[in-house]
Write an enzyme that holds these catalytic residues in place. Structure first.
Site, short mmCIF file in Angstrom:
data_model
loop_
_atom_site.label_atom_id
_atom_site.label_comp_id
_atom_site.label_asym_id
_atom_site.label_seq_id
_atom_site.Cartn_x
_atom_site.Cartn_y
_atom_site.Cartn_z
N SER A 11 0.81 -1.22 0.00
CA SER A 11 0.00 0.00 0.00
C SER A 11 0.84 1.27 0.00
CB SER A 11 -0.96 -0.01 1.20
OG SER A 11 -0.21 -0.06 2.40
N ALA A 14 3.00 2.75 -5.26
CA ALA A 14 2.74 1.86 -6.40
C ALA A 14 1.43 1.10 -6.20
CB ALA A 14 3.92 0.90 -6.58
N LYS A 34 0.46 -5.63 4.94
CA LYS A 34 0.80 -6.38 6.16
C LYS A 34 0.72 -5.52 7.41
CE LYS A 34 5.80 -5.98 5.71
NZ LYS A 34 7.04 -6.72 5.59
N THR A 42 6.86 4.71 1.28
CA THR A 42 6.45 5.97 0.62
C THR A 42 6.23 7.09 1.63
OG1 THR A 42 5.41 4.81 -1.22
CG2 THR A 42 4.58 7.03 -0.75
N ARG A 43 5.59 6.73 2.72
CA ARG A 43 5.22 7.72 3.75
C ARG A 43 6.42 8.51 4.26
NH1 ARG A 43 0.78 7.92 6.70
NH2 ARG A 43 0.86 9.03 8.67
N ALA A 45 9.23 9.20 2.47
CA ALA A 45 10.03 9.84 1.41
C ALA A 45 10.00 11.35 1.62
CB ALA A 45 9.46 9.49 0.04
N GLU A 112 18.54 17.96 -6.50
CA GLU A 112 19.16 16.86 -5.77
C GLU A 112 20.37 16.36 -6.54
OE1 GLU A 112 16.22 13.91 -4.68
OE2 GLU A 112 15.29 15.26 -3.24
N HIS A 227 21.90 5.38 1.38
CA HIS A 227 21.74 6.83 1.41
C HIS A 227 22.90 7.41 2.22
CE1 HIS A 227 20.09 10.84 1.78
NE2 HIS A 227 19.17 10.49 0.90
N ARG A 273 24.69 9.32 -5.58
CA ARG A 273 24.54 8.83 -4.22
C ARG A 273 25.56 7.75 -3.85
NH1 ARG A 273 18.42 7.70 -3.08
NH2 ARG A 273 18.31 9.95 -3.12
N HIS A 334 19.05 2.07 1.87
CA HIS A 334 17.95 2.99 1.55
C HIS A 334 17.00 2.45 0.49
CE1 HIS A 334 15.95 6.83 1.07
NE2 HIS A 334 16.28 6.89 -0.21
N GLU A 358 9.24 -0.49 -6.08
CA GLU A 358 10.56 -0.92 -5.61
C GLU A 358 10.73 -2.44 -5.64
OE1 GLU A 358 11.71 0.97 -1.94
OE2 GLU A 358 13.65 -0.04 -1.91
N ARG A 369 20.12 4.13 -8.73
CA ARG A 369 18.97 4.99 -9.06
C ARG A 369 19.28 6.47 -8.86
NH1 ARG A 369 15.26 7.30 -5.76
NH2 ARG A 369 15.92 6.07 -3.96
C1 SIN Z 1 16.11 11.94 -0.27
O1 SIN Z 1 15.18 12.70 0.01
O2 SIN Z 1 17.29 12.24 -0.13
C2 SIN Z 1 15.79 10.59 -0.80
C3 SIN Z 1 15.18 10.72 -2.11
C4 SIN Z 1 15.28 9.42 -2.86
O3 SIN Z 1 15.56 8.38 -2.30
O4 SIN Z 1 15.11 9.46 -4.08
#
Ligand code: SIN
Length: 517
Positions: A11, A14, A34, A42-43, A45, A112, A227, A273, A334, A358, A369
């Site tokens: 949930s 995607a 689950k 997602t929550r 991000a 970014e 990350h 990254r 990450h 993902e 990515r």
């Molecule tokens: C972040 O906000 O640094 C992560 C963004 C991402 O994983 O694309």
């Protein structure tokens, strides 16, 4: 029980987006999750969602940046789909009610690492994921989409031309099997299998192991993205310090106050990254320090607090004010670049089994990515899956030039104890982490295979436990990393420190057949 429509597992962006679009197209999807409906990666991000919508930007630029970050392994047709369809999917989110931030009536665009343009849409400053998740969740409830919370997928099997999905409650009770024509795996990544992770605890990647058992090929699992900047303090969560802070001008410093990343890459804090995470890892090893420092003191205070309300609130709880104090940070697992191999419509190798977001691997991210392409991936390929559910065709991933197998066999049927779980996570962190070695990867494969053997059902055909599905995913990650004898993107090995032309291809993992008697 027969399902009336597609079963969507997961949930996050995607899963909920596929469910909403499937509903708009007239289908009756059921979402299984689950935890609670709103709980997913997602929550959390922060940074946002990338799309070439700025007046100085173009799809070709977004495509070129995606390819450059991907270490020579990006599937160009997938990346073209991602970047070309991005603006339309953003328009869908706006239509569904996501309140993207604006400046003077125009959408606000952040910068970014490894992006040549400011192209990151955000919402609530650094609460983009939360805003998206809440919008999609309330819309799903308003649309009357059936949601089964605290329900765990345990097994998928082919049956009578369709799929049988075995589910249980999250405490293992109430096992039932649902027969359906289509299952969409949107179960997310496996970052939570690592000892240190920016992800919430639900990200244990079992969807990947379950699809593998069912006969799907999995790919690119060696590419685990770390990350560079998560909060570092004993006893505190590894809370994400979004890359967007560096995009606004923050620097990374060592204990001596030096901008050490410049020694590793001229793009410094805005290098991709994998480069920044590796630079921090090596610097920590060189100096023996436990963390480095994110220095945002050069960003005006008002701007810092308005743009990053979640982070400034989090730091305040630890007595830190980033306009004055440097933030202690270290890398953490990450994002899972790999997953269930699919074509551009989400078809896995198993008829009726789709994967998206993902948990899927289309090749769109290559070996690494680009920041903020992940929420986007869930939307763009989610739309394609939803249309495919309405008018099903056949498909599947292309054949793999490089393949390896992992055998499944009866085990000892033991439950997953806390100590075993800790060993699994520390093994991945130590041996399948930012910098890997051949012997370390061998150790990881042996240990994880032994853990899987302990947890695997003792009788062939018995229902796999949640623990054995999780351990299988961990073993697949380690096996992929051991098999790829080169360094590329987020996969770095000291015994093979450079890319190798013969490995400029994806590795597919499949279930090994038992040797003939
Ligand atoms: C972040 O906000 O640094 C992560 C963004 C991402 O994983 O694309």
């Amino acid at each position: 029980m027969a399902s009336r429509g597609p079963l969507i597992v997961g949930s996050g962006i995607a899963g909920l987006y596929v469910a909403l679009r499937a509903r708009e197209l007239g289908l009756r999807p059921t979402v299984v999750t689950k935890s609670r409906l709103e709980e997913s990666n997602t929550r959390y991000a922060q940074g946002g969602i990338a799309a070439a919508v700025g007046s100085d930007d173009s799809v070709d630029r977004h495509l070129a940046d995606t390819e450059r970050a991907g270490g020579g392994l990006v599937d160009r047709s997938a990346a073209r789909v991602l970047t070309e369809e991005a603006p339309r999917r953003i328009a869908d989110l706006v239509r569904m009610g996501v309140p993207f931030d604006t400046v003077e009536g125009h959408v606000a665009l952040g910068r970014e690492a490894a992006h040549s343009r400011s192209r990151i849409l955000h919402a609530g400053g650094d609460a983009t994921g939360l805003q998206i998740e809440e919008t999609l969740r309330s819309r799903a409830l308003a649309e009357g989409i059936e949601a089964r919370e605290r329900t765990v997928l345990r097994r998928l099997e082919r049956r009578d031309g369709g799929l049988a999905a075995t589910l249980s409650r999250d405490d293992g009770s109430g096992v039932e099997t649902v027969d359906t024509g289509a299952v969409v795996l949107a179960t997310g990544g496996a970052g939570g299998l690592y000892q240190y992770s920016s992800n919430p605890s639900v990200t244990t990647g079992e969807g990947i192991g379950i699809a593998f058992r069912a006969g799907a090929t999995v790919t690119d699992l060696e590419f685990v993205q770390f990350h560079p900047t998560t909060f570092f303090r004993d006893g505190a969560p590894r809370f994400l310090m979004t890359e967007a802070i560096r995009g606004e001008g923050a620097f990374l410093r060592n204990d001596a106050g030096e901008r050490f990343v410049l020694r590793y890459d001229p793009a410094a804090e805005l290098a991709s990254r994998d480069v920044v995470a590796r630079a921090i890892h090596l610097e920590l090893r060189r100096t023996g320090a436990p963390c480095v420092w994110l220095d945002a003191t050069g960003i005006p205070r008002d701007r810092l607090f308005a743009r990053f309300p979640t982070i400034t609130r989090f730091l305040a709880a630890y007595g830190l004010d980033p306009s004055r104090d440097r933030i202690p940070v270290a890398p953490a697992a990450h994002y899972t670049v790999g997953g269930v191999a699919t074509d551009l419509e989400g078809h896995s190798r198993v008829p009726g089994l789709f994967a998206v977001g993902e948990s899927a691997a289309t090749g769109v991210h290559g070996a690494n990515r680009l920041a903020s392409n992940s929420l986007l991936e869930g939307l763009v390929f989610g739309e394609r899956v939803a249309r495919e559910l309405l008018h099903p065709t056949t498909g599947g991933p292309a054949e793999f030039r490089r393949r390896a197998t992992v055998r499944l066999g009866p085990g000892r049927g033991r439950p997953l104890e806390t100590a075993t779980w800790a060993e699994l996570r520390s093994t991945l962190w130590r041996e399948v982490g930012i910098v890997r070695t051949g012997p370390g990867l061998g150790t990881a494969v042996r240990k994880l295979a032994a853990i899987l053997h302990e947890l695997e059902a003792a009788t062939p055909g018995d229902l796999p436990s949640p623990g054995s599905n999780v351990a299988l995913t961990a073993l697949l990650i380690a096996t992929a990393a051991r098999t790829r004898t080169e360094s590329r993107g987020s996969h770095y090995r000291t015994d093979h420190p450079r890319p190798v032309t013969a490995w400029q291809t994806h590795l597919g993992l499949e279930v090994g057949r038992a040797a003939a008697a």
